[in-house]
Design an enzyme around this catalytic site. Structure first.
Site, mmCIF file in Angstrom:
data_model
loop_
_atom_site.group_PDB
_atom_site.id
_atom_site.type_symbol
_atom_site.label_atom_id
_atom_site.label_comp_id
_atom_site.label_asym_id
_atom_site.label_seq_id
_atom_site.Cartn_x
_atom_site.Cartn_y
_atom_site.Cartn_z
ATOM 1 N N LEU A 143 0.873 -1.168 0.000
ATOM 2 C CA LEU A 143 0.000 0.000 0.000
ATOM 3 C C LEU A 143 0.912 1.220 0.000
ATOM 4 O O LEU A 143 1.951 1.223 0.668
ATOM 5 C CB LEU A 143 -0.899 0.023 1.239
ATOM 6 N N ASP A 144 0.527 2.255 -0.746
ATOM 7 C CA ASP A 144 1.309 3.485 -0.727
ATOM 8 C C ASP A 144 1.435 3.994 0.707
ATOM 9 O O ASP A 144 0.572 3.725 1.552
ATOM 10 C CB ASP A 144 0.638 4.565 -1.582
ATOM 11 N N LYS A 145 2.473 4.752 0.977
ATOM 12 C CA LYS A 145 2.725 5.262 2.325
ATOM 13 C C LYS A 145 1.490 5.927 2.913
ATOM 14 O O LYS A 145 1.142 5.706 4.076
ATOM 15 C CB LYS A 145 3.896 6.242 2.291
ATOM 16 N N THR A 147 -1.680 5.555 1.989
ATOM 17 C CA THR A 147 -2.912 4.779 1.855
ATOM 18 C C THR A 147 -3.025 3.885 3.077
ATOM 19 O O THR A 147 -2.052 3.252 3.479
ATOM 20 C CB THR A 147 -2.896 3.919 0.577
ATOM 21 N N ARG A 258 -5.175 5.528 -8.041
ATOM 22 C CA ARG A 258 -4.958 6.979 -8.128
ATOM 23 C C ARG A 258 -4.834 7.412 -9.590
ATOM 24 O O ARG A 258 -5.390 8.438 -10.000
ATOM 25 C CB ARG A 258 -3.712 7.347 -7.334
#
Length: 335
Positions: A143-145, A147, A258
């Protein structure tokens, strides 16, 4: 060999004669992947009738004794760091947890300490059986930082292989909740494009303008609008100013949701990379002071479902929106 190394001895029967060495070993030792076995052979960890053999493609000799030395997992580079982890489930093979926004998964430039990997090394101390021979957690998806949401991490090589195979086969259920600027039209749909690294900004990804481009990787996002908020100025009646959207992934490309939502004109609220700007929506009420602390993309991994890679049990985890996205939702409901 140290006291913690493992020695496995196998005697080849007549049916195995002529089979490729690494393939045969993979069938005999189910806890190690073929690529891992190949690496061990090339490192000189295999003896055949007492003689070291380093060729993974060698043919099996019936009646020969194959002795494989499996080194104990060596320490991973990141230093374990104590941190509070929100664990939903854990056993000998995997751990499922809720990752908060702001926590990077992997050490990288700007985040050499304080990542999820550091925290897992501390939390799982003594229970990691070694991923690829290294005592580390097996990250099979990220997961993105900024998110938040549900993640699964492997603790054993067998779990790492099994989970990776499920992600590669797109059989894992992954549903995300996003809040977008503008509301998607149509309300539900399938976004299928390629996603490539931007030639102008190497930290950003884009959908190539040429629909026939082979750049990047194939990506599919299925979305459904759950709620529309407000009225977009100058647009047809019923055109939302913002929306709550469920996104389900068939593929898992970097920044996929995104990029895809921005591609259809509905960038995620708060997204500093694909949103162009935070948007007037976050400044409509009280000059934006209600949401002054909301400085991330409004994206939460809400559902994760998969088959347990060792037991075969069906597993499914759901997570409520975190507090900052709950506040955002209540704000949007007043538009």
């Amino acid at each position: 060999m140290t006291g913690t190394d493992q020695l496995t001895e196998l005697t080849a029967d007549a049916d195995a004669a002529g089979e490729r060495l690494d393939r045969w070993l993979a069938g005999q030792i189910e806890t190690l992947s073929r690529s891992r076995l190949k690496a061990l052979i090339e490192q000189g960890q295999l003896r055949v009738d007492g003689t070291v053999l380093t060729d993974p493609s060698a043919k099996i000799l019936a009646g020969s004794v194959y002795a494989l030395e499996i080194p104990a997992p060596r320490a991973a580079d990141p230093v374990p760091e104590k941190m509070d982890l929100d664990v939903l489930y854990e056993d000998d093979d995997l751990i499922v947890l809720l990752k908060p926004a702001g926590l990077a998964v992997h050490p990288a430039a700007g985040n050499w300490t304080g990542t999820l990997v550091h925290g897992l090394l501390y939390h799982c101390a003594g229970s990691l059986s070694g991923i690829g021979g290294v005592e580390r957690p097996g990250i099979v998806h990220r997961l993105d930082k900024d998110t938040s949401g549900v993640m699964v991490v492997a603790k054993s090589d067998a779990a790492h292989q099994g989970l990776a195979a499920q992600f590669a086969a797109h059989t894992v259920e992954r549903a995300y909740i996003a809040f977008t600027r503008n509301a998607p039209s149509p309300k539900a749909g399938r976004i299928e494009t390629r996603i490539a690294r931007s030639p102008q900004d190497r930290k950003k990804f884009v959908v190539p303008r040429d629909p026939h481009s082979e750049a990047g990787k194939h990506a599919i996002t299925n979305y459904a609008t759950l709620t529309r908020y407000g009225q977009a100025p100058g647009a047809a009646i019923g055109t939302g100013l913002a929306a709550k959207v469920e996104c389900r992934l068939e593929t898992g490309r970097t920044h996929q949701i995104r990029v895809h939502m921005a591609h259809i004109g509905c960038p995620l609220l708060g997204d500093p990379v694909y949103g162009n700007k935070r948007g007037n929506i976050l400044a409509i009420s009280d000059n934006g002071r209600e949401l002054k602390d909301f400085r991330r993309q409004a994206l939460h991994a809400a559902i994760l479902g998969f088959e347990h890679p060792v037991t075969g049990e069906d597993m499914r985890f759901e997570s409520e929106l975190p507090k900052d996205m709950e506040r955002l939702e209540k704000f949007l409901e007043r538009l």
